[in-house]
Design a protein around this motif. Structure first.
Motif, PDB file in Angstrom:
ATOM      1  N   ALA A  10       0.834  -1.201   0.000  1.00 29.94           N
ATOM      2  CA  ALA A  10       0.000   0.000   0.000  1.00 29.94           C
ATOM      3  C   ALA A  10       0.873   1.257   0.000  1.00 29.94           C
ATOM      4  N   ALA A  11       1.976   1.217   0.747  1.00 30.28           N
ATOM      5  CA  ALA A  11       2.878   2.370   0.768  1.00 30.28           C
ATOM      6  C   ALA A  11       3.585   2.518  -0.575  1.00 30.28           C
ATOM      7  N   LEU A  12       4.015   1.391  -1.144  1.00 25.47           N
ATOM      8  CA  LEU A  12       4.676   1.436  -2.461  1.00 25.47           C
ATOM      9  C   LEU A  12       3.734   2.038  -3.500  1.00 25.47           C
ATOM     10  N   ALA A  13       2.489   1.554  -3.493  1.00 27.85           N
ATOM     11  CA  ALA A  13       1.516   2.047  -4.463  1.00 27.85           C
ATOM     12  C   ALA A  13       1.250   3.533  -4.252  1.00 27.85           C
ATOM     13  N   GLY A  14       1.209   3.948  -2.981  1.00 26.76           N
ATOM     14  CA  GLY A  14       0.930   5.357  -2.678  1.00 26.76           C
ATOM     15  C   GLY A  14       2.068   6.280  -3.104  1.00 26.76           C
ATOM     16  N   PHE A  15       3.317   5.848  -2.874  1.00 23.73           N
ATOM     17  CA  PHE A  15       4.458   6.742  -3.096  1.00 23.73           C
ATOM     18  C   PHE A  15       5.111   6.570  -4.473  1.00 23.73           C
ATOM     19  N   ALA A  16       4.874   5.456  -5.160  1.00 24.85           N
ATOM     20  CA  ALA A  16       5.529   5.214  -6.450  1.00 24.85           C
ATOM     21  C   ALA A  16       5.317   6.405  -7.373  1.00 24.85           C
ATOM     22  N   GLY A  17       6.427   6.904  -7.890  1.00 25.43           N
ATOM     23  CA  GLY A  17       6.340   7.993  -8.850  1.00 25.43           C
ATOM     24  C   GLY A  17       6.002   9.352  -8.252  1.00 25.43           C
ATOM     25  N   VAL A  18       5.845   9.438  -6.927  1.00 26.37           N
ATOM     26  CA  VAL A  18       5.563  10.756  -6.330  1.00 26.37           C
ATOM     27  C   VAL A  18       6.866  11.542  -6.235  1.00 26.37           C
ATOM     28  N   LYS A  19       6.909  12.677  -6.904  1.00 27.13           N
ATOM     29  CA  LYS A  19       8.129  13.480  -6.995  1.00 27.13           C
ATOM     30  C   LYS A  19       8.590  13.960  -5.624  1.00 27.13           C
ATOM     31  N   GLY A  20       9.909  13.925  -5.421  1.00 27.69           N
ATOM     32  CA  GLY A  20      10.460  14.398  -4.153  1.00 27.69           C
ATOM     33  C   GLY A  20      10.453  13.343  -3.072  1.00 27.69           C
ATOM     34  N   THR A  21      10.112  12.102  -3.440  1.00 24.44           N
ATOM     35  CA  THR A  21      10.109  11.021  -2.450  1.00 24.44           C
ATOM     36  C   THR A  21      10.798   9.772  -2.991  1.00 24.44           C
ATOM     37  N   LYS A  22      11.357   8.989  -2.072  1.00 23.54           N
ATOM     38  CA  LYS A  22      11.798   7.621  -2.366  1.00 23.54           C
ATOM     39  C   LYS A  22      11.187   6.731  -1.305  1.00 23.54           C
ATOM     40  N   ILE A  23      10.963   5.475  -1.629  1.00 19.05           N
ATOM     41  CA  ILE A  23      10.405   4.580  -0.621  1.00 19.05           C
ATOM     42  C   ILE A  23      11.164   3.259  -0.571  1.00 19.05           C
ATOM     43  N   ILE A  24      11.531   2.854   0.668  1.00 17.63           N
ATOM     44  CA  ILE A  24      12.243   1.592   0.893  1.00 17.63           C
ATOM     45  C   ILE A  24      11.401   0.734   1.842  1.00 17.63           C
ATOM     46  N   VAL A  25      11.084  -0.476   1.401  1.00 20.12           N
ATOM     47  CA  VAL A  25      10.217  -1.352   2.192  1.00 20.12           C
ATOM     48  C   VAL A  25      10.970  -2.623   2.606  1.00 20.12           C
ATOM     49  N   PHE A  26      10.955  -2.923   3.893  1.00 16.06           N
ATOM     50  CA  PHE A  26      11.510  -4.189   4.408  1.00 16.06           C
ATOM     51  C   PHE A  26      10.377  -5.106   4.823  1.00 16.06           C
ATOM     52  N   TYR A  27      10.412  -6.358   4.358  1.00 12.45           N
ATOM     53  CA  TYR A  27       9.397  -7.322   4.781  1.00 12.45           C
ATOM     54  C   TYR A  27      10.063  -8.628   5.204  1.00 12.45           C
ATOM     55  N   PRO A  28       9.433  -9.406   6.099  1.00 10.60           N
ATOM     56  CA  PRO A  28       9.996 -10.697   6.496  1.00 10.60           C
ATOM     57  C   PRO A  28       9.907 -11.675   5.322  1.00 10.60           C
ATOM     58  N   LYS A  29      11.069 -12.122   4.853  1.00 16.67           N
ATOM     59  CA  LYS A  29      11.129 -12.915   3.617  1.00 16.67           C
ATOM     60  C   LYS A  29      10.178 -14.121   3.655  1.00 16.67           C
ATOM     61  N   ASN A  30      10.083 -14.779   4.823  1.00 16.37           N
ATOM     62  CA  ASN A  30       9.200 -15.955   4.880  1.00 16.37           C
ATOM     63  C   ASN A  30       7.955 -15.721   5.718  1.00 16.37           C
ATOM     64  N   GLY A  31       7.548 -14.464   5.861  1.00 17.43           N
ATOM     65  CA  GLY A  31       6.438 -14.179   6.761  1.00 17.43           C
ATOM     66  C   GLY A  31       5.262 -13.467   6.112  1.00 17.43           C
ATOM     67  N   VAL A  32       5.182 -13.480   4.788  1.00 20.49           N
ATOM     68  CA  VAL A  32       4.034 -12.857   4.123  1.00 20.49           C
ATOM     69  C   VAL A  32       3.428 -13.862   3.135  1.00 20.49           C
ATOM     70  N   SER A  33       2.211 -13.622   2.720  1.00 12.78           N
ATOM     71  CA  SER A  33       1.579 -14.579   1.802  1.00 12.78           C
ATOM     72  C   SER A  33       2.206 -14.451   0.414  1.00 12.78           C
ATOM     73  N   PRO A  34       2.130 -15.522  -0.405  1.00  9.85           N
ATOM     74  CA  PRO A  34       2.721 -15.468  -1.747  1.00  9.85           C
ATOM     75  C   PRO A  34       2.168 -14.298  -2.567  1.00  9.85           C
ATOM     76  N   ILE A  35       0.877 -14.038  -2.396  1.00 13.45           N
ATOM     77  CA  ILE A  35       0.288 -12.939  -3.177  1.00 13.45           C
ATOM     78  C   ILE A  35       0.792 -11.593  -2.651  1.00 13.45           C
ATOM     79  N   GLN A  36       0.913 -11.472  -1.331  1.00 13.91           N
ATOM     80  CA  GLN A  36       1.474 -10.231  -0.770  1.00 13.91           C
ATOM     81  C   GLN A  36       2.881  -9.993  -1.311  1.00 13.91           C
ATOM     82  N   GLU A  37       3.694 -11.069  -1.321  1.00 12.14           N
ATOM     83  CA  GLU A  37       5.074 -10.911  -1.794  1.00 12.14           C
ATOM     84  C   GLU A  37       5.089 -10.536  -3.277  1.00 12.14           C
ATOM     85  N   LYS A  38       4.290 -11.217  -4.046  1.00 11.62           N
ATOM     86  CA  LYS A  38       4.252 -10.937  -5.488  1.00 11.62           C
ATOM     87  C   LYS A  38       3.833  -9.483  -5.734  1.00 11.62           C
ATOM     88  N   GLN A  39       2.855  -9.003  -4.942  1.00 10.28           N
ATOM     89  CA  GLN A  39       2.413  -7.617  -5.095  1.00 10.28           C
ATOM     90  C   GLN A  39       3.569  -6.636  -4.885  1.00 10.28           C
TER      91      GLN A  39
END
Ligand SMILES: *Cc1c(COP(=O)(O)O)cnc(C)c1O
Length: 495
Positions: A149-178
């Motif tokens: 949701a944060a990636l989708a919100g900030f992607a391409g928004v000028k003047g911002t960068k976004i870095i997301v950390f997630y638990p490699k084995n702790g999210v659903s396959p669809i969440q990870e793919k998203q």
């Protein structure tokens, strides 16, 4: 009256709303809390005539007092537009004697869209107001849904960068793919070798690193947070509770002034805290029902007054609630201590030192509007099955935790108050768990076969967010160890 935001750990650190949004976390590690909760001084019957966006404006202008109405309106218009698949934004669906408040009609089909589609706009507006020249770097730890949701919100928004950390084995396959298919030059996604608490602790450490902060500033960067600790996340979440009430009133499901109960599937305690703020604004809410999965720290806390994170961390089918340190609870602690920063500091020191703290009896008395319970994995699956069999409505796993806890509450109390259950994710986001709960025979189908089958049996269209990732290429494949998070950030920024 202007609302200022002060740190839960240092009352003298007091800033405007726009500064609190830019900063995210306060310097000493505290969270910004409003110095008073503004009154909802508008007739409920007038709110009942408004749509979602108008209600959002009424709520937000009372909290974010250094923004002009024009600025807020602009942010609201940019957030709640065709990214949502319904004009209503947050539909209420009546099923099984309760109202499911569907908060999953945004870009990533989970409730975090409600706040994260507006946060980037609040942040850019806040930067302008405060003459910030640095580029804003959003650093986020996610248990699955915040990240996308944060990636989708900030992607391409000028003047911002976004870095997301997630638990490699702790999210659903669809969440990870998203997440790993997210486009946008300003987006970075990293799987860490650890759980969500490790990711969150790592991010907090980076935020508190003064030397890094200085280095960043020299290179024209500054951090901010899109996590639910940011008050720019919290305030937009208050709006949908007010909207729910207004809608029920409009539809004659309640009389003006009647109280409602709300049930919230809880992880980091942001969503339910927003309901608490709505209640404290004067919205007639009776019980705040806090639903946990098997990571039931909050249930134990409400029962005993002890917050004890020293326990086994469980991976469940409701991963966005797999949390042992509910960050936003610190705000409630501060309020029930009578806005006492020294008490808050003491308890939070106990939490980070010993992993446990105990609130006083006086503080515990102030929790009487809360009811806590939890659902086991088995109960969660049974609830999905039960609701589907009885009325054909398909719940996601998180919503099913809430629904199951509501059933326990009903059995215990016989309380027949009209009840709103926060429905925090689309079942399409957790398809495998949902479908096998309905019938174990679905286990043998592939992920996207399950999606099509769910669409058929639930009689709902496959959401755009899911259709898009069927074919999208993976563009992020970064991983790192927990102790390498800072180095990873620096390498992304080239500093
Ligand atoms: C984040 C999330 C929750 C928990 O919300 P908090 O505000 O962290 O308590 C519940 N359900 C879903 C689907 C989520 O994404």
């Amino acid at each position: 009256m202007e609302v200022f935001y002060s740190s839960t750990r240092d009352k003298n650190n007091r800033v405007t709303a726009s500064k609190a949004i830019l900063q995210g976390l306060s310097n000493e590690g505290g969270l910004f809390v409003p110095d008073h909760i503004p009154e909802l001084d508008i007739e409920l019957s007038d709110l009942a005539k408004m749509d979602y966006k108008q209600i959002a404006l009424e709520v937000m202008k009372r909290f974010l007092t250094d923004f002009t109405e024009e600025e807020l309106k602009n942010c609201i218009d940019n957030a709640y537009d065709e990214k949502f698949d319904t004009d209503v934004i947050a539909p209420l669906v009546e099923a099984e004697g309760a109202y499911y408040l569907e908060l999953f009609h945004g870009a990533t089909i989970a409730f975090k869209d409600m706040a994260l589609s507006i946060l980037p706009h609040l942040m850019i507006t806040a930067a302008k107001k405060n003459n910030i020249k640095n580029e804003i770097v959003i650093l986020t730890a996610t248990s699955g849904d915040t990240g996308k949701a944060a990636l989708a919100g900030f992607a391409g928004v000028k003047g911002t960068k976004i870095i997301v950390f997630y638990p490699k084995n702790g999210v659903s396959p669809i969440q990870e793919k998203q997440m790993v298919t997210q486009t946008g030059d300003n987006t970075f996604v990293v799987g860490i070798h650890g759980n969500f608490d490790d990711a969150q602790t790592g991010v907090k450490k980076i935020f508190g690193d003064e030397a890094l902060k200085k280095e960043m500033d020299e290179k024209g960067y500054q951090f901010s947070s899109a996590n639910s600790i940011n008050i720019g996340r919290l305030v937009p979440q208050i709006c949908y509770y007010v909207y729910s009430y207004a809608h029920l009133l409009k539809e004659n499901r309640i009389e003006e002034g009647d109280a409602i109960n709300v049930v919230v599937p809880t992880g980091n305690f942001g969503n339910i805290l927003a309901a608490y703020y709505a209640k404290n604004m004067g919205l007639p809410i009776a019980k705040l029902i806090c639903a946990s999965n098997e990571n039931k720290v909050l249930y134990d806390f409400f029962k005993t007054g002890y917050y004890d994170k020293n326990r086994e961390f469980k991976l469940t089918t409701s991963p966005s609630m797999d949390i042992l340190i509910s960050s936003n609870l610190e705000r409630l602690i501060y309020h029930i201590a009578g806005n006492d920063d020294s008490k808050d500091r003491e308890l939070m020191a106990d939490l980070s030192g010993k992993g446990i703290y105990r609130i006083s009896d006086e503080m515990k008395d102030k929790l009487e509007d809360f009811y806590g319970n939890y659902a086991t994995e088995e109960e969660t699956a049974l609830e999905i099955n039960r609701v589907y069999r009885s009325c054909g409505y398909v719940l996601d796993t998180h919503t099913a935790v809430a629904s199951s806890v509501y059933q326990k509450y009903l059995k215990e109390t016989k309380d027949n108050t009209v009840t709103v259950i926060a429905s925090t994710a689309s079942p399409f986001k957790f398809t495998r768990s949902v479908m096998t709960a309905i019938d174990p025979a679905y286990e043998k189908l592939g992920d996207f076969e399950l999606v099509d089958e769910l669409s058929k049996i639930g009689n709902v269209k496959v959401p755009k967010a899911i259709d898009e990732i069927r074919t999208a290429p993976v563009v992020h494949d970064n991983q790192c160890d927990v102790d390498k998070m800072k180095d990873t950030v620096k390498s992304f920024l080239g500093i």
